[in-house]
Design an enzyme around this catalytic site. Structure first.
Site, short mmCIF file in Angstrom:
data_model
loop_
_atom_site.label_atom_id
_atom_site.label_comp_id
_atom_site.label_asym_id
_atom_site.label_seq_id
_atom_site.Cartn_x
_atom_site.Cartn_y
_atom_site.Cartn_z
N LYS A 1 -14.74 86.85 29.05
CA LYS A 1 -14.77 85.39 28.87
C LYS A 1 -13.90 84.96 27.70
O LYS A 1 -13.25 83.93 27.76
CB LYS A 1 -16.21 84.90 28.66
N LYS B 1 -17.23 89.27 40.98
CA LYS B 1 -18.59 88.79 41.21
C LYS B 1 -18.57 87.34 41.69
O LYS B 1 -17.77 86.54 41.24
CB LYS B 1 -19.34 88.89 39.87
N LYS C 1 -21.22 81.31 39.36
CA LYS C 1 -21.41 79.88 39.52
C LYS C 1 -20.48 79.03 38.68
O LYS C 1 -20.35 77.84 38.92
CB LYS C 1 -22.86 79.49 39.28
P1 AMP Z 1 -26.53 83.75 35.59
O1 AMP Z 1 -26.04 82.90 36.70
O2 AMP Z 1 -25.42 84.48 34.93
O3 AMP Z 1 -27.44 83.03 34.66
O4 AMP Z 1 -27.40 84.87 36.28
C1 AMP Z 1 -28.77 84.73 36.65
C2 AMP Z 1 -29.22 85.97 37.38
O5 AMP Z 1 -28.49 86.09 38.63
C3 AMP Z 1 -28.93 87.27 36.62
O6 AMP Z 1 -30.02 88.16 36.82
C4 AMP Z 1 -27.68 87.80 37.26
O7 AMP Z 1 -27.58 89.20 37.17
C5 AMP Z 1 -27.87 87.36 38.71
N1 AMP Z 1 -26.57 87.19 39.36
C6 AMP Z 1 -25.60 86.28 39.04
N2 AMP Z 1 -24.53 86.39 39.85
C7 AMP Z 1 -24.82 87.42 40.72
C8 AMP Z 1 -24.13 88.01 41.81
N3 AMP Z 1 -22.92 87.59 42.18
N4 AMP Z 1 -24.73 89.03 42.47
C9 AMP Z 1 -25.96 89.46 42.11
N5 AMP Z 1 -26.68 88.93 41.10
C10 AMP Z 1 -26.13 87.92 40.40
#
Ligand code: AMP
Ligand code: TRP
Length: 332
Positions: free
Chosen positions: A112, A197, A200
């Site tokens: 990042k 990955k 969002k």
């Molecule tokens: P975040 O959106 O980074 O706050 O992630 C929230 C949760 O979603 C965390 O446990 C991440 O590991 C999981 N997560 C986010 N993106 C992915 C993805 N593309 N595949 C699997 N898990 C994800």
């Protein structure tokens, strides 16, 4: 009973990756098998350029989606991180436990920070210290298990290191937690770039399925997913990452294994069509429930209020103990 803690950042609309990698398991497994705390970790959303009104909106939306996904406030604790002061209070002590070098080694920070610098943006100091705040989130509750997607492994490892180090230096205060992951779809990949990955923060990415996408958008994104050259439907993440990703998503939707599904398909087109329909069906009940909750913000606010009160009561004594252990004079 086992204590589990996990969180989700309100930095963008929730994706299919969030759901399959984390949220679904919190709702289907963790809230039954453990004393689960699930937090909308809004302080983490301030580590990158942000718009205050958007963070506020996304925080409430994330909370509504968690409830829509089946988190039951009678069974688990759903709350907003910034409502509980203990996270920031403990984070400082852990900053005094962590070393500058180990923070700079974090892969997400490196990626990042490089991206921000490439477009001439400055990097917030909080982006560097963010995994310490995440460690505080986890350690403040005596957490045993942290159910997350694969991208969080390194952060949970750091959390373990900090817990062990603090306990060794100042006496036993923290439980040393471990990460847990779903069997399939622990890392859902971008449909347009199956080597990255599905994330969002990618704005309106054509390769990102959002939980609130309508059926047509889901179908369009899945049908246009990048597949690999060749014809065979084989499950091989190395040589066929695009097809492997679709097989994993479908497998997660229909509760089968990607290897078994691979044998059932003779063409990429048929695989895409079934995957698209499976995702549409997966999201349908969630979207319906979300629409009901969005119409009742007072209910969501009340759930968050009760959740924060419970979280505070759990974290306060533990964080107080850490303050005493490290050498700070108790307020009388
Ligand atoms: P975040 O959106 O980074 O706050 O992630 C929230 C949760 O979603 C965390 O446990 C991440 O590991 C999981 N997560 C986010 N993106 C992915 C993805 N593309 N595949 C699997 N898990 C994800
Ligand atoms: N860093 C996590 C992510 O980007 C979100 C998070 C913050 C988290 N605090 C946490 C996850 C504590 C698990 C436990 O996905």
């Amino acid at each position: 009973m086992t204590r589990s803690f996990s969180g989700i950042k309100p930095t963008g609309h929730l994706t299919l990756g969030n759901y399959l990698g984390a949220v679904r398991r919190w709702a289907d497994v963790d809230q039954y098998a453990s004393d689960a705390l699930i937090s909308v970790v809004d302080l983490h959303a301030l580590t990158v350029e942000h718009d205050p009104a958007r963070v506020r909106r996304l925080s409430r939306q994330a909370a509504s989606l968690l409830l829509a996904a089946g988190l039951d406030p009678q069974r688990c604790t759903v709350f907003v991180q910034s409502h509980v002061d203990e996270h920031a209070r403990l984070s400082y002590l852990l900053e005094c436990t962590a070393a500058d070098g180990e923070m700079r080694r974090m892969i997400q920070y490196k990626e990042k920070a490089a991206r921000a610098q490439a477009v001439g943006e400055s990097v917030r100091l909080s982006l560097l210290t963010y995994p310490v705040l995440m460690a505080a989130d986890i350690l403040a509750y005596g957490t045993d298990e942290v159910p997350v997607g694969h991208d969080q492994v390194q952060h949970v490892e750091l959390t373990r290191d900090l817990a062990v180090r603090f306990n060794q230096r100042y006496g036993h205060v923290f439980t040393v937690p471990k990460a847990t992951h779903p069997r399939v779809a622990a890392r859902v990949m971008d449909l347009q770039d199956p080597t990255s990955k599905m994330g969002k923060s990618l704005g309106n990415g054509p390769g990102v399925v959002f939980l609130l996408d309508d059926a047509d958008a889901v179908r369009r994104k899945v049908m246009r997913a990048v597949t690999d050259s060749g014809q065979d439907v084989a499950y091989d993440r190395e040589s066929h990452p695009g097809v492997a990703n679709l097989l994993e998503v479908l497998a997660a939707c229909v509760h089968e294994s990607p290897q078994v599904l691979a044998d059932r398909y003779a063409s990429y087109g048929a695989l895409k069509k079934d995957t698209a329909e499976a995702v549409v069906e997966l999201l349908r009940p969630l979207q319906k429930r979300h629409a009901e909750l969005a119409a009742d913000p007072a209910y969501v606010d009340e759930v968050l209020r009760v959740g924060a009160a419970r979280a505070r009561a759990l974290a306060r004594p533990l964080v107080d103990r850490a303050y005493r252990a490290i050498g700070l004079l108790p307020a009388s």
